[in-house]
Design a protein around this motif. Structure first.
Motif, PDB file in Angstrom:
ATOM      1  N   GLU A  97       0.863  -1.192   0.000  1.00 40.64           N
ATOM      2  CA  GLU A  97       0.000   0.000   0.000  1.00 40.64           C
ATOM      3  C   GLU A  97       0.895   1.237   0.000  1.00 40.64           C
ATOM      4  O   GLU A  97       1.947   1.238   0.642  1.00 40.64           O
ATOM      5  CB  GLU A  97      -0.861   0.041   1.274  1.00 40.64           C
ATOM      6  N   LEU A  98       0.488   2.292  -0.738  1.00 40.90           N
ATOM      7  CA  LEU A  98       1.223   3.555  -0.634  1.00 40.90           C
ATOM      8  C   LEU A  98       0.303   4.726  -0.944  1.00 40.90           C
ATOM      9  O   LEU A  98      -0.797   4.534  -1.478  1.00 40.90           O
ATOM     10  CB  LEU A  98       2.467   3.548  -1.526  1.00 40.90           C
ATOM     11  N   TRP A  99       0.789   5.907  -0.577  1.00 39.69           N
ATOM     12  CA  TRP A  99      -0.007   7.138  -0.682  1.00 39.69           C
ATOM     13  C   TRP A  99       0.837   8.211  -1.341  1.00 39.69           C
ATOM     14  O   TRP A  99       2.039   8.321  -1.052  1.00 39.69           O
ATOM     15  CB  TRP A  99      -0.409   7.587   0.729  1.00 39.69           C
ATOM     16  N   LEU A 100       0.252   9.004  -2.249  1.00 41.40           N
ATOM     17  CA  LEU A 100       1.027  10.083  -2.868  1.00 41.40           C
ATOM     18  C   LEU A 100       0.211  11.362  -2.922  1.00 41.40           C
ATOM     19  O   LEU A 100      -1.022  11.326  -2.901  1.00 41.40           O
ATOM     20  CB  LEU A 100       1.487   9.677  -4.277  1.00 41.40           C
ATOM     21  N   SER A 101       0.939  12.474  -2.990  1.00 35.05           N
ATOM     22  CA  SER A 101       0.343  13.773  -3.313  1.00 35.05           C
ATOM     23  C   SER A 101       1.260  14.442  -4.322  1.00 35.05           C
ATOM     24  O   SER A 101       2.480  14.432  -4.160  1.00 35.05           O
ATOM     25  CB  SER A 101       0.227  14.677  -2.066  1.00 35.05           C
ATOM     26  N   GLY A 102       0.648  15.012  -5.383  1.00 36.36           N
ATOM     27  CA  GLY A 102       1.461  15.654  -6.412  1.00 36.36           C
ATOM     28  C   GLY A 102       0.714  16.833  -7.013  1.00 36.36           C
ATOM     29  O   GLY A 102      -0.509  16.801  -7.118  1.00 36.36           O
ATOM     30  N   ASP A 103       1.472  17.866  -7.383  1.00 31.56           N
ATOM     31  CA  ASP A 103       0.870  19.082  -7.930  1.00 31.56           C
ATOM     32  C   ASP A 103       0.259  18.772  -9.303  1.00 31.56           C
ATOM     33  O   ASP A 103       0.964  18.392 -10.245  1.00 31.56           O
ATOM     34  CB  ASP A 103       1.952  20.173  -8.045  1.00 31.56           C
ATOM     35  N   GLN A 104      -1.055  18.970  -9.419  1.00 29.67           N
ATOM     36  CA  GLN A 104      -1.768  18.582 -10.652  1.00 29.67           C
ATOM     37  C   GLN A 104      -1.375  19.461 -11.824  1.00 29.67           C
ATOM     38  O   GLN A 104      -1.284  19.013 -12.965  1.00 29.67           O
ATOM     39  CB  GLN A 104      -3.281  18.715 -10.409  1.00 29.67           C
ATOM     40  N   ILE A 105      -1.132  20.747 -11.535  1.00 29.62           N
ATOM     41  CA  ILE A 105      -0.821  21.685 -12.622  1.00 29.62           C
ATOM     42  C   ILE A 105       0.649  21.557 -13.040  1.00 29.62           C
ATOM     43  O   ILE A 105       0.996  21.692 -14.210  1.00 29.62           O
ATOM     44  CB  ILE A 105      -1.112  23.137 -12.164  1.00 29.62           C
ATOM     45  N   ARG A 106       1.502  21.226 -12.079  1.00 28.93           N
ATOM     46  CA  ARG A 106       2.951  21.184 -12.357  1.00 28.93           C
ATOM     47  C   ARG A 106       3.328  19.822 -12.910  1.00 28.93           C
ATOM     48  O   ARG A 106       3.158  19.563 -14.106  1.00 28.93           O
ATOM     49  CB  ARG A 106       3.701  21.546 -11.073  1.00 28.93           C
ATOM     50  N   LYS A 107       3.750  18.867 -12.053  1.00 32.06           N
ATOM     51  CA  LYS A 107       4.143  17.561 -12.623  1.00 32.06           C
ATOM     52  C   LYS A 107       2.953  16.885 -13.290  1.00 32.06           C
ATOM     53  O   LYS A 107       3.118  16.155 -14.264  1.00 32.06           O
ATOM     54  CB  LYS A 107       4.736  16.663 -11.534  1.00 32.06           C
ATOM     55  N   GLY A 108       1.747  17.178 -12.821  1.00 29.60           N
ATOM     56  CA  GLY A 108       0.559  16.549 -13.416  1.00 29.60           C
ATOM     57  C   GLY A 108       0.257  17.052 -14.810  1.00 29.60           C
ATOM     58  O   GLY A 108      -0.537  16.465 -15.533  1.00 29.60           O
ATOM     59  N   ALA A 109       0.876  18.145 -15.236  1.00 29.44           N
ATOM     60  CA  ALA A 109       0.579  18.670 -16.571  1.00 29.44           C
ATOM     61  C   ALA A 109       1.766  19.456 -17.137  1.00 29.44           C
ATOM     62  O   ALA A 109       2.543  18.938 -17.942  1.00 29.44           O
ATOM     63  CB  ALA A 109      -0.675  19.555 -16.526  1.00 29.44           C
ATOM     64  N   ALA A 110       1.959  20.698 -16.683  1.00 27.43           N
ATOM     65  CA  ALA A 110       2.916  21.609 -17.344  1.00 27.43           C
ATOM     66  C   ALA A 110       4.355  21.128 -17.239  1.00 27.43           C
ATOM     67  O   ALA A 110       5.098  21.099 -18.227  1.00 27.43           O
ATOM     68  CB  ALA A 110       2.784  23.010 -16.745  1.00 27.43           C
ATOM     69  N   LEU A 111       4.785  20.712 -16.051  1.00 27.88           N
ATOM     70  CA  LEU A 111       6.189  20.286 -15.888  1.00 27.88           C
ATOM     71  C   LEU A 111       6.477  19.059 -16.737  1.00 27.88           C
ATOM     72  O   LEU A 111       7.506  18.974 -17.415  1.00 27.88           O
ATOM     73  CB  LEU A 111       6.494  19.995 -14.412  1.00 27.88           C
ATOM     74  N   ASN A 112       5.553  18.104 -16.741  1.00 22.16           N
ATOM     75  CA  ASN A 112       5.795  16.897 -17.553  1.00 22.16           C
ATOM     76  C   ASN A 112       5.936  17.265 -19.031  1.00 22.16           C
ATOM     77  O   ASN A 112       6.789  16.739 -19.747  1.00 22.16           O
ATOM     78  CB  ASN A 112       4.661  15.881 -17.353  1.00 22.16           C
ATOM     79  N   ALA A 113       5.091  18.210 -19.484  1.00 21.31           N
ATOM     80  CA  ALA A 113       5.159  18.633 -20.895  1.00 21.31           C
ATOM     81  C   ALA A 113       6.495  19.315 -21.195  1.00 21.31           C
ATOM     82  O   ALA A 113       7.140  19.043 -22.216  1.00 21.31           O
ATOM     83  CB  ALA A 113       4.010  19.580 -21.201  1.00 21.31           C
ATOM     84  N   ILE A 114       6.937  20.160 -20.292  1.00 22.35           N
ATOM     85  CA  ILE A 114       8.225  20.852 -20.493  1.00 22.35           C
ATOM     86  C   ILE A 114       9.371  19.842 -20.464  1.00 22.35           C
ATOM     87  O   ILE A 114      10.327  19.917 -21.238  1.00 22.35           O
ATOM     88  CB  ILE A 114       8.450  21.922 -19.398  1.00 22.35           C
ATOM     89  N   GLN A 115       9.264  18.850 -19.581  1.00 22.54           N
ATOM     90  CA  GLN A 115      10.321  17.823 -19.515  1.00 22.54           C
ATOM     91  C   GLN A 115      10.367  16.998 -20.800  1.00 22.54           C
ATOM     92  O   GLN A 115      11.434  16.592 -21.245  1.00 22.54           O
ATOM     93  CB  GLN A 115      10.090  16.920 -18.295  1.00 22.54           C
ATOM     94  N   ILE A 116       9.196  16.799 -21.425  1.00 26.67           N
ATOM     95  CA  ILE A 116       9.183  16.120 -22.738  1.00 26.67           C
ATOM     96  C   ILE A 116       9.895  17.011 -23.757  1.00 26.67           C
ATOM     97  O   ILE A 116      10.726  16.548 -24.543  1.00 26.67           O
ATOM     98  CB  ILE A 116       7.745  15.809 -23.187  1.00 26.67           C
TER      99      ILE A 116
END
Ligand code: 2RA
Length: 342
Positions: free
Chosen positions: A307-326
């Motif tokens: 079992e594990l639990w996470l919290s992550g910024d939806q706008i940043r890594k969840g969208a914009a940061l991932n796109a910029i990293q691509i």
């Protein structure tokens, strides 16, 4: 080398984060064009101290553009991304329009960067919940293939857009004032409430948001028959998603080993203080690049469960940061040329 960049949907929550990240990460921008729907034309946004005016979308808008970062919804992406490619640009699309297209790589750079090598001009950014979950589960899957994944999401208002973030605050204020909470952007009152994600329901009783997690994770992992199920819920949180994840393996997965792996996984930060009962929270994940993971423990109902639990910024890594990293990946690997598909 630097690149002529355009942001489609520049005034939205993700669009403004894209602009900010292009600057803060010093992406090699030769020129920047801000494009949006007619209602946003004429607004100005600042990039590197310069005021840029949002321009209207048009056939000519993508001439002399190398890279388009699109976050304006599926219908605008379907309408304009192919035109941008025809004009010679590569499009990184944050909408769901092309994610399941076999010609379109669906990429989380820390997970399947190599998939970005072969594209026909469009690369898709996965759904926010999928990005956060893939980032944290892939490193464990590399050690022992996941046999089954069960996820429940606790999704922030930001996933419904900037206006939804404002509305949940107004709803809370209304309730504290003893007034009725009005739901116009959101489907229901969200303040002091929660509701199952209101995306379209499919024949199996799963909503589209849940089906995205199932289908996108299978594509990113390259495991077509991955046994995965999801329940997506909108909760009264502003900008970071959280997820409760249960993983089943073939053999028991040592908790200490899982903890060690995740503490060294790129883009992941282990947040666990068992003495203080302190674990990832959305208010601490907001504004962070890293996805916070914690409460890693043996599943007491299954010897091979974790079992594990996470919290992550939806706008940043969840969208914009991932796109910029691509985009950074494409530049670093010289995969920006269109098309690279043989
Ligand atoms: C949501 N994942 O949170 C969607 C938006 N990208 O509703």
């Amino acid at each position: 080398q630097s690149y002529r960049v355009a942001i489609l949907g520049a005034t939205g929550a993700v669009g403004t984060e894209l602009l900010s990240l292009l600057e803060s990460r010093n992406f090699p921008v030769a020129s920047l064009k801000l494009l949006a729907s007619p209602r946003s034309v004429g607004k100005t946004l600042t990039f590197k101290g310069e005021a840029l005016t949002v321009e209207p979308l048009s056939e000519q808008a993508f001439a002399n553009v190398d890279l388009v970062l699109a976050s304006a919804g599926g219908s605008l992406s379907r309408q304009w991304a192919p035109k941008a490619v025809e004009a010679g640009a590569v499009v990184i699309d944050n909408s769901s329009a092309f994610r399941m297209d076999s010609q379109v790589p669906l990429v989380v750079p820390e997970v399947n960067a190599q998939a970005a090598a072969h594209h026909a001009g469009i690369i898709a950014n996965p759904n926010c919940t999928t990005i956060l979950m893939s980032l944290v589960t892939w490193p464990l899957h590399q050690v022992q293939p996941i046999q089954r994944l069960v996820v429940s999401t606790y999704q922030s208002a930001s996933g419904a857009g900037a206006r939804a973030m404002e509305e949940v605050k107004q709803q809370a204020q209304a309730i504290l004032n003893g007034e009725e909470a009005i739901a116009e952007v959101l489907p229901y009152p969200l303040a002091f409430n929660l509701f199952p994600h209101n995306s379209r329901l499919t024949e199996a009783g799963y909503c589209e948001e849940e089906m995205k997690m199932l289908n996108e994770t299978r594509k990113i992992f390259g495991v077509e028959n991955l046994r995965i199920t999801a329940t997506c819920v909108r909760v009264p949180v502003l900008r970071a998603h959280s997820e409760a994840i249960n993983l089943e393996f073939e053999r028991p997965f040592d908790v200490a080993q899982a903890r060690a792996i995740l503490s060294q996984s790129p883009g992941v930060r282990l947040v666990e203080d068992w003495q203080a009962n302190y674990f990832p929270m959305p208010i601490e994940a907001s504004g962070q690049d890293d996805v916070l993971v914690g409460r890693i423990r043996q599943d007491l109902s299954h010897p091979c469960g974790l079992e594990l639990w996470l919290s992550g910024d939806q706008i940043r890594k969840g969208a914009a940061l991932n796109a910029i990293q691509i985009a950074e990946l494409l530049v670093a690997k010289r995969w920006l040329a269109v098309p690279t598909l043989a």
